[in-house]
Design a protein around this motif. Structure first.
Motif, PDB file in Angstrom:
ATOM      1  N   PRO A  39       0.827  -1.218   0.000  1.00 24.04           N
ATOM      2  CA  PRO A  39       0.000   0.000   0.000  1.00 24.04           C
ATOM      3  C   PRO A  39       0.857   1.260   0.000  1.00 24.04           C
ATOM      4  O   PRO A  39       1.914   1.306   0.645  1.00 24.04           O
ATOM      5  CB  PRO A  39      -0.795  -0.117   1.305  1.00 24.04           C
ATOM      6  N   THR A  40       0.397   2.279  -0.695  1.00 21.52           N
ATOM      7  CA  THR A  40       1.095   3.567  -0.702  1.00 21.52           C
ATOM      8  C   THR A  40       0.220   4.679  -0.119  1.00 21.52           C
ATOM      9  O   THR A  40       0.621   5.837  -0.123  1.00 21.52           O
ATOM     10  CB  THR A  40       1.526   3.949  -2.129  1.00 21.52           C
ATOM     11  N   VAL A  41      -0.963   4.335   0.349  1.00 23.61           N
ATOM     12  CA  VAL A  41      -1.828   5.286   1.054  1.00 23.61           C
ATOM     13  C   VAL A  41      -2.272   4.615   2.344  1.00 23.61           C
ATOM     14  O   VAL A  41      -2.181   3.386   2.476  1.00 23.61           O
ATOM     15  CB  VAL A  41      -3.058   5.693   0.203  1.00 23.61           C
ATOM     16  N   PRO A  42      -2.773   5.372   3.319  1.00 22.11           N
ATOM     17  CA  PRO A  42      -3.261   4.752   4.556  1.00 22.11           C
ATOM     18  C   PRO A  42      -4.359   3.734   4.272  1.00 22.11           C
ATOM     19  O   PRO A  42      -5.181   3.915   3.374  1.00 22.11           O
ATOM     20  CB  PRO A  42      -3.796   5.943   5.351  1.00 22.11           C
ATOM     21  N   THR A  43      -4.370   2.677   5.037  1.00 26.80           N
ATOM     22  CA  THR A  43      -5.381   1.636   4.859  1.00 26.80           C
ATOM     23  C   THR A  43      -6.586   1.840   5.777  1.00 26.80           C
ATOM     24  O   THR A  43      -7.566   1.106   5.671  1.00 26.80           O
ATOM     25  CB  THR A  43      -4.774   0.251   5.117  1.00 26.80           C
ATOM     26  N   ALA A  44      -6.525   2.818   6.683  1.00 19.69           N
ATOM     27  CA  ALA A  44      -7.674   3.198   7.504  1.00 19.69           C
ATOM     28  C   ALA A  44      -8.373   4.385   6.838  1.00 19.69           C
ATOM     29  O   ALA A  44      -7.726   5.235   6.218  1.00 19.69           O
ATOM     30  CB  ALA A  44      -7.231   3.576   8.914  1.00 19.69           C
ATOM     31  N   ARG A  45      -9.669   4.471   6.983  1.00 17.98           N
ATOM     32  CA  ARG A  45     -10.465   5.475   6.288  1.00 17.98           C
ATOM     33  C   ARG A  45     -10.055   6.898   6.656  1.00 17.98           C
ATOM     34  O   ARG A  45      -9.925   7.234   7.843  1.00 17.98           O
ATOM     35  CB  ARG A  45     -11.958   5.282   6.613  1.00 17.98           C
ATOM     36  N   ARG A  46      -9.847   7.743   5.633  1.00 14.77           N
ATOM     37  CA  ARG A  46      -9.616   9.177   5.820  1.00 14.77           C
ATOM     38  C   ARG A  46     -10.822   9.920   5.274  1.00 14.77           C
ATOM     39  O   ARG A  46     -11.115   9.837   4.083  1.00 14.77           O
ATOM     40  CB  ARG A  46      -8.361   9.624   5.076  1.00 14.77           C
ATOM     41  N   HIS A  47     -11.510  10.627   6.139  1.00 12.79           N
ATOM     42  CA  HIS A  47     -12.670  11.407   5.696  1.00 12.79           C
ATOM     43  C   HIS A  47     -12.212  12.735   5.104  1.00 12.79           C
ATOM     44  O   HIS A  47     -11.162  13.271   5.486  1.00 12.79           O
ATOM     45  CB  HIS A  47     -13.628  11.665   6.858  1.00 12.79           C
ATOM     46  N   PRO A  48     -12.997  13.296   4.183  1.00 15.71           N
ATOM     47  CA  PRO A  48     -12.670  14.635   3.682  1.00 15.71           C
ATOM     48  C   PRO A  48     -12.659  15.661   4.812  1.00 15.71           C
ATOM     49  O   PRO A  48     -13.293  15.470   5.856  1.00 15.71           O
ATOM     50  CB  PRO A  48     -13.806  14.913   2.687  1.00 15.71           C
ATOM     51  N   SER A  49     -11.941  16.741   4.590  1.00 14.76           N
ATOM     52  CA  SER A  49     -11.861  17.812   5.583  1.00 14.76           C
ATOM     53  C   SER A  49     -13.222  18.478   5.775  1.00 14.76           C
ATOM     54  O   SER A  49     -14.109  18.384   4.919  1.00 14.76           O
ATOM     55  CB  SER A  49     -10.844  18.861   5.136  1.00 14.76           C
ATOM     56  N   ALA A  50     -13.373  19.175   6.898  1.00 13.10           N
ATOM     57  CA  ALA A  50     -14.610  19.899   7.168  1.00 13.10           C
ATOM     58  C   ALA A  50     -14.796  21.019   6.154  1.00 13.10           C
ATOM     59  O   ALA A  50     -13.833  21.624   5.685  1.00 13.10           O
ATOM     60  CB  ALA A  50     -14.582  20.466   8.586  1.00 13.10           C
ATOM     61  N   LEU A  51     -16.045  21.292   5.813  1.00 15.06           N
ATOM     62  CA  LEU A  51     -16.369  22.375   4.891  1.00 15.06           C
ATOM     63  C   LEU A  51     -16.494  23.686   5.654  1.00 15.06           C
ATOM     64  O   LEU A  51     -17.012  23.700   6.779  1.00 15.06           O
ATOM     65  CB  LEU A  51     -17.680  22.070   4.162  1.00 15.06           C
ATOM     66  N   PRO A  52     -16.045  24.785   5.070  1.00 14.44           N
ATOM     67  CA  PRO A  52     -16.083  26.056   5.800  1.00 14.44           C
ATOM     68  C   PRO A  52     -17.470  26.688   5.860  1.00 14.44           C
ATOM     69  O   PRO A  52     -17.705  27.574   6.687  1.00 14.44           O
ATOM     70  CB  PRO A  52     -15.112  26.942   5.003  1.00 14.44           C
ATOM     71  N   PHE A  53     -18.395  26.243   4.992  1.00 15.01           N
ATOM     72  CA  PHE A  53     -19.677  26.945   4.884  1.00 15.01           C
ATOM     73  C   PHE A  53     -20.860  26.142   5.409  1.00 15.01           C
ATOM     74  O   PHE A  53     -21.986  26.651   5.461  1.00 15.01           O
ATOM     75  CB  PHE A  53     -19.938  27.328   3.419  1.00 15.01           C
ATOM     76  N   VAL A  54     -20.668  24.894   5.792  1.00 19.40           N
ATOM     77  CA  VAL A  54     -21.761  24.101   6.355  1.00 19.40           C
ATOM     78  C   VAL A  54     -21.149  23.020   7.239  1.00 19.40           C
ATOM     79  O   VAL A  54     -20.079  22.495   6.946  1.00 19.40           O
ATOM     80  CB  VAL A  54     -22.633  23.465   5.244  1.00 19.40           C
ATOM     81  N   THR A  55     -21.839  22.709   8.329  1.00 20.81           N
ATOM     82  CA  THR A  55     -21.369  21.684   9.251  1.00 20.81           C
ATOM     83  C   THR A  55     -21.979  20.341   8.891  1.00 20.81           C
ATOM     84  O   THR A  55     -23.190  20.245   8.680  1.00 20.81           O
ATOM     85  CB  THR A  55     -21.743  22.043  10.702  1.00 20.81           C
ATOM     86  N   ALA A  56     -21.149  19.344   8.812  1.00 23.73           N
ATOM     87  CA  ALA A  56     -21.641  17.988   8.561  1.00 23.73           C
ATOM     88  C   ALA A  56     -22.066  17.363   9.886  1.00 23.73           C
ATOM     89  O   ALA A  56     -21.249  17.167  10.781  1.00 23.73           O
ATOM     90  CB  ALA A  56     -20.559  17.144   7.894  1.00 23.73           C
ATOM     91  N   GLN A  57     -23.359  17.088  10.013  1.00 22.93           N
ATOM     92  CA  GLN A  57     -23.849  16.326  11.153  1.00 22.93           C
ATOM     93  C   GLN A  57     -23.778  14.846  10.785  1.00 22.93           C
ATOM     94  O   GLN A  57     -23.750  14.488   9.614  1.00 22.93           O
ATOM     95  CB  GLN A  57     -25.293  16.713  11.456  1.00 22.93           C
ATOM     96  N   HIS A  58     -23.771  13.999  11.784  1.00 22.42           N
ATOM     97  CA  HIS A  58     -23.770  12.563  11.513  1.00 22.42           C
ATOM     98  C   HIS A  58     -24.981  11.930  12.190  1.00 22.42           C
ATOM     99  O   HIS A  58     -25.134  12.045  13.407  1.00 22.42           O
ATOM    100  CB  HIS A  58     -22.463  11.916  11.981  1.00 22.42           C
ATOM    101  N   TRP A  59     -25.813  11.314  11.379  1.00 26.05           N
ATOM    102  CA  TRP A  59     -27.030  10.685  11.868  1.00 26.05           C
ATOM    103  C   TRP A  59     -26.881   9.172  11.752  1.00 26.05           C
ATOM    104  O   TRP A  59     -26.511   8.651  10.694  1.00 26.05           O
ATOM    105  CB  TRP A  59     -28.242  11.116  11.056  1.00 26.05           C
TER     106      TRP A  59
END
Length: 428
Positions: free
Chosen positions: A73-93
């Motif tokens: 592997p040449t990238v992490p094998t654990a999930r990397r989420h995208p960065s937070a957006l500056p204009f809206v908050t991502a809630q998790h349901w």
């Protein structure tokens, strides 16, 4: 001779990757190919001097080095989420289905008429994050008084992954129902685009879920079931595919590991749940540039040299394995038409002039769903109808909002159900 042997061992390695389904990150295939190469080298070196015997192992070492690059592997094998957006908050349901999805809420703007019924957006994919272009479009809808909600379907964007076996079109539809339950606002208007339009179409064929839908906008749908997926025929006017400059940025497919993995998965020679690369690693590796001409195919040929930047590397997210898995379950599903014929939810179909979708995928929905009240054929746009170019966003918003408010359509009702044969002939 040495080159031929090294090439043959690489072919053996790839064959073993397929036969073992990439077991052990490919090391099982690597060991098998290395053992076969060593056996050949020993056989060739018999009755020769020690220099000749060592030379017979050179192609084996070369092949081993080349194929080992597929196993590391040449990238992490654990999930990397995208960065937070500056204009809206991502809630998790956490939905009742078990899916944990990222949710975005754009409340209605301070000016204009506020609309009582919430609007839910289902993005394309499958298993793809919502692009910045789509977020911009959702904010424009909110500015016109709509209470807009969007969620990234399981496996996409900032939503959590599922076990590979749970990625099915049925699960996607159930997640929509669970999302509406969690929203708790009664019925909702739903706008589904591309793969999201497939989820919405199938929801319309489920009476219990359809009862929760106030109005449905089916924009540029993919195939809704197995029989539709097997349809061929004309597409829209020429797209920018093959005309636009190659996308910028790094490509995972320039690396042997991911070129092999994604290539064999696309060919159906590796299962989505293969042992070569895990789902999280594949998500981390895949880039927007890997989509290649797919992005250009969503725009008209006239726009080939001004295709907008749809996303950033920090926001882009796509799960190729999960997407293939969901698409396969659509292809394996029986005809939806018998159930869709009972739909009573008012619906609108949106079709783009330069659509990259097979026209019969779109007209199959129109033919089967008697509750489609109008079809809006948008000129001068491709599959990604709201794209920030010219007045395309404004025209798409006018079409969507007119239908949701029950106002006269800004465009002719075209094609009609009776006019499908003429429409298909005209688009050739």
């Amino acid at each position: 001779m040495a080159l031929a042997i090294a090439t043959a061992l690489v072919v053996v390695f790839l064959a073993l990757i397929v036969l073992t389904d990439g077991a052990g990150s490919g090391w099982a295939a690597w060991a098998g190919a290395l053992a076969a190469g060593a056996a050949v080298a020993l056989r060739r070196g018999r009755h020769r001097g020690w220099r000749a015997r060592l030379a017979s192992f050179v192609p084996v070492v070369v092949a081993a080095a080349l194929t080992a690059s597929v196993c590391v592997p040449t990238v992490p094998t654990a999930r990397r989420h995208p960065s937070a957006l500056p204009f809206v908050t991502a809630q998790h349901w956490r939905l009742a289905t078990g899916s944990r999805v990222a949710v975005y809420h754009y409340p209605p703007g301070p000016s204009g008429t506020r609309h009582r019924i919430p609007l839910v957006y289902l993005n394309g994919g499958p298993a793809r994050g919502i692009s910045l272009l789509d977020h911009r479009f959702l904010r424009l809808l909110a500015q016109r008084g709509y209470d807009v909600y969007a969620y990234e379907q399981a496996g996409g964007g900032r939503s959590d992954l599922l076990p590979m076996s749970q990625y099915t079109i049925t699960r996607s539809v159930r997640d929509l129902g669970a999302f509406l339950d969690r929203l708790g606002r009664g019925s909702a208007d739903v706008l589904g685009f591309s793969a999201g339009a497939v989820v919405l179409t199938r929801a319309l064929a489920d009476p219990r879920l359809a009862a929760r839908l106030h109005r449905a906008v089916i924009a540029e749908p993919g195939p809704m079931d197995g029989p539709t997926a097997r349809l061929d025929g004309p597409k829209g006017r020429p797209s920018a595919r093959g005309l636009a400059p190659a996308p910028h940025g790094p490509r995972s497919t320039h690396l042997p590991r991911y070129a092999v993995a994604f290539g064999l998965m696309r060919l159906g020679l590796l299962t989505p749940d293969n042992g070569l690369i895990g789902q999280a690693e594949g998500d981390n590796a895949f880039t927007a540039a890997d989509l290649g001409g797919d992005t250009a195919s969503a725009y008209c040929a006239r726009d080939a040299h001004r295709i907008p930047v749809e996303n950033t590397a920090r926001n882009f997210s796509f799960s190729p394995a999960a997407s293939l898995r969901v698409e396969q379950t659509v292809k394996d599903s029986p005809s939806l038409a018998p159930r869709l014929r009972h739909s009573r939810t008012p619906a609108m179909l949106m079709i783009a002039e330069c659509s990259s979708q097979v026209r019969r995928w779109e007209t199959a929905v129109l033919a089967a769903d008697p509750a489609i009240e109008r079809t809006q054929y948008l000129p001068r746009v491709g599959h990604h109808m709201w794209n920030g170019l010219d007045d395309n966003d404004a025209r798409a918003i006018a079409v969507v909002t007119a239908f949701l408010q029950g106002k006269p359509a800004p465009l002719p009702n075209y094609p009609t159900r009776a006019g499908i044969p003429a429409f298909l002939r005209a688009r050739r």
